[in-house]
Design a protein around this motif. Sequence first.
Motif, short mmCIF file in Angstrom:
data_model
loop_
_atom_site.label_atom_id
_atom_site.label_comp_id
_atom_site.label_asym_id
_atom_site.label_seq_id
_atom_site.Cartn_x
_atom_site.Cartn_y
_atom_site.Cartn_z
N VAL A 33 1.15 -0.84 -0.24
CA VAL A 33 0.13 -0.03 -0.07
C VAL A 33 1.28 1.36 -0.60
CG1 VAL A 33 -1.51 1.49 1.44
CG2 VAL A 33 -1.86 -1.24 1.25
N ASP A 34 1.93 1.10 0.85
CA ASP A 34 2.31 2.39 0.75
C ASP A 34 1.93 3.84 0.94
OD1 ASP A 34 5.57 3.35 0.68
OD2 ASP A 34 5.45 3.68 -1.69
N GLY A 35 2.03 3.86 2.17
CA GLY A 35 1.01 5.26 2.69
C GLY A 35 0.08 5.87 1.54
N LYS A 36 -0.63 4.52 0.43
CA LYS A 36 -1.16 5.50 -0.41
C LYS A 36 -2.87 6.12 0.50
CE LYS A 36 1.69 5.78 -3.38
NZ LYS A 36 2.10 7.34 -3.74
N LYS A 37 -3.66 6.16 0.07
CA LYS A 37 -4.79 6.33 0.33
C LYS A 37 -5.68 4.83 0.42
CE LYS A 37 -5.68 10.97 0.46
NZ LYS A 37 -7.14 12.29 -0.45
N ALA A 38 -6.73 4.12 0.91
CA ALA A 38 -7.05 2.79 0.47
C ALA A 38 -8.22 2.96 1.00
CB ALA A 38 -6.03 2.10 2.23
N PHE A 39 -9.15 1.64 0.39
CA PHE A 39 -10.25 0.79 0.76
C PHE A 39 -9.95 -0.29 1.01
CE2 PHE A 39 -13.82 -1.40 -0.05
CZ PHE A 39 -15.23 -0.47 -0.51
N LEU B 85 -3.65 -9.67 12.51
CA LEU B 85 -3.68 -9.48 11.29
C LEU B 85 -4.37 -7.83 11.29
CD1 LEU B 85 -2.60 -9.16 8.75
CD2 LEU B 85 -4.55 -10.66 7.64
N LEU B 86 -5.99 -7.18 11.41
CA LEU B 86 -5.99 -6.36 11.53
C LEU B 86 -5.10 -5.10 12.63
CD1 LEU B 86 -9.53 -7.46 11.34
CD2 LEU B 86 -8.37 -6.37 9.33
N CYS B 87 -4.54 -5.49 13.71
CA CYS B 87 -4.05 -5.25 14.06
C CYS B 87 -2.84 -4.68 13.85
CB CYS B 87 -3.49 -5.77 15.51
SG CYS B 87 -2.89 -3.83 16.74
N GLY B 88 -2.19 -5.45 13.09
CA GLY B 88 -1.33 -5.16 12.40
C GLY B 88 -0.70 -4.15 10.95
N VAL B 89 -2.02 -3.90 10.29
CA VAL B 89 -2.38 -3.04 9.25
C VAL B 89 -3.00 -1.70 9.79
CG1 VAL B 89 -2.33 -4.40 7.38
CG2 VAL B 89 -4.80 -3.81 8.56
N LYS B 90 -2.83 -1.25 11.50
CA LYS B 90 -3.90 -0.47 11.77
C LYS B 90 -3.45 1.04 11.26
CE LYS B 90 -1.14 -0.09 15.92
NZ LYS B 90 -0.34 -1.56 15.60
N ASP B 91 -1.94 0.71 11.03
CA ASP B 91 -1.93 2.25 10.40
C ASP B 91 -2.16 2.56 8.42
OD1 ASP B 91 -0.76 3.32 13.00
OD2 ASP B 91 0.79 2.44 12.12
N LEU B 92 -2.96 1.47 8.50
CA LEU B 92 -3.30 2.18 6.96
C LEU B 92 -4.62 3.12 6.84
CD1 LEU B 92 -4.51 -1.14 5.50
CD2 LEU B 92 -2.34 0.05 4.61
N ASP B 93 -4.32 4.72 5.80
CA ASP B 93 -4.61 5.46 5.70
C ASP B 93 -5.87 4.57 5.12
OD1 ASP B 93 -5.56 7.87 5.51
OD2 ASP B 93 -4.62 8.68 4.08
N MET C 144 -9.04 1.93 13.66
CA MET C 144 -8.21 2.83 12.49
C MET C 144 -8.50 4.07 11.91
SD MET C 144 -7.91 -0.93 10.82
CE MET C 144 -6.47 -0.23 9.65
N VAL C 145 -9.55 4.66 12.11
CA VAL C 145 -10.38 5.69 11.62
C VAL C 145 -9.98 6.49 12.73
CG1 VAL C 145 -12.26 7.20 10.94
CG2 VAL C 145 -12.13 4.74 10.54
N ALA C 146 -10.04 5.90 13.87
CA ALA C 146 -10.04 6.40 15.06
C ALA C 146 -8.29 7.13 15.79
CB ALA C 146 -10.29 6.62 16.40
N ARG C 147 -7.34 6.11 15.41
CA ARG C 147 -6.37 6.57 15.12
C ARG C 147 -5.71 7.99 14.10
NH1 ARG C 147 -3.04 2.83 16.95
NH2 ARG C 147 -1.55 3.34 15.49
N LYS C 148 -6.11 7.99 13.01
CA LYS C 148 -6.06 8.24 12.38
C LYS C 148 -6.32 10.02 12.69
CE LYS C 148 -4.05 6.38 9.29
NZ LYS C 148 -2.44 6.25 8.44
#
Length: 315
Positions: free
Chosen positions: A229-235, A267-275, A308-312
């Motif tokens: 994903v490399d920091g890109k906006k994601a779905f 796994l979801l916790c491991g990708v918690k910083d996705l935007d 994940m939204v709240a963290r942002k």
Amino acid sequence: MKNDYRPVDALASPRFCGIKTFMRLPYVTDLTDVDAAIVGIPFDTATTYRTGARFGPAAIRDMSATIRPFNIDMNINSFEHMNVVDMGDMNIIPGYIEDTYKIIEDQCFKVLEAGAVPICLGGDHSVTLGELRAAAKKHGPLAFVHFDSHTDTVSSYFGKDYCHGTPFYHAIKEGLIDTKHSIQVGMRGNLYEPNGFQDSEDLGLEVITAKEMHKIGIEATAERIMKRVDGKKAFLTFDIDFVDPAYAPGTGTIEIGGFSSYETMELLCGVKDLDVKAFDLVEVAPMYDPAQITAFLAANIVHDFIAMVARKRAD
């Protein structure tokens, strides 16, 4: 920011009381000052075998009443940082997928235009195409993170373009997905032909099969996703049949050799910083879920989406 919208306090009101919204959030359709909105899409007439996911949103909401607000894995009480509401269900049209796609696109776009993140409860996996159309209209082509046991990149079924096995073929052809930053995770099961997973790679997606994921482990899989994903906006889209049927039997197309509920949450916790700009969870079919464990797992996954939204928002 004033936090007007948060779950009912279960210490003051029993969990079995009140209208069944997600986590007993307020039912609100005015998106002023809303950061994330739960939206049901009870459409399942694009399934190829067992129907029943139209009842998924209601089942998920029912079991979500037992979830407490502090997310221990994500280390956050999301509702202290943002306003979250439940908008209820879209008025889809059973049996008419093109018309339903227009409804999904229009209503998801309204959420996005209001500055909120849509978190959609399916419904079968066909509904995601309408959501992707809305998300791409708002943000342009998005990195696509897909948890599933099936690629859903078949071009057609029964001579028709649209069903729950085709949405991402069409999403790619429509230019809704940034394939260079997109990944499918958990693919498994028998196929119609030996190159079934190769079809996704030919469309530009990276694929991590279940067999490979079991070998490399959860941490390495999460790292692969983040790198892709490399920091890109994601779905982010999550088909509940990513999970092994021993842990999530309540779905229409089960596949053996999947993942435990613990592995899923790790796994979801491991990708918690996705935007992530839009989420969905699909294919919960409660009539195959006698102990409601599938719906409860689904509700916890959605709780992670909110976190994940709240963290942002908290950064």
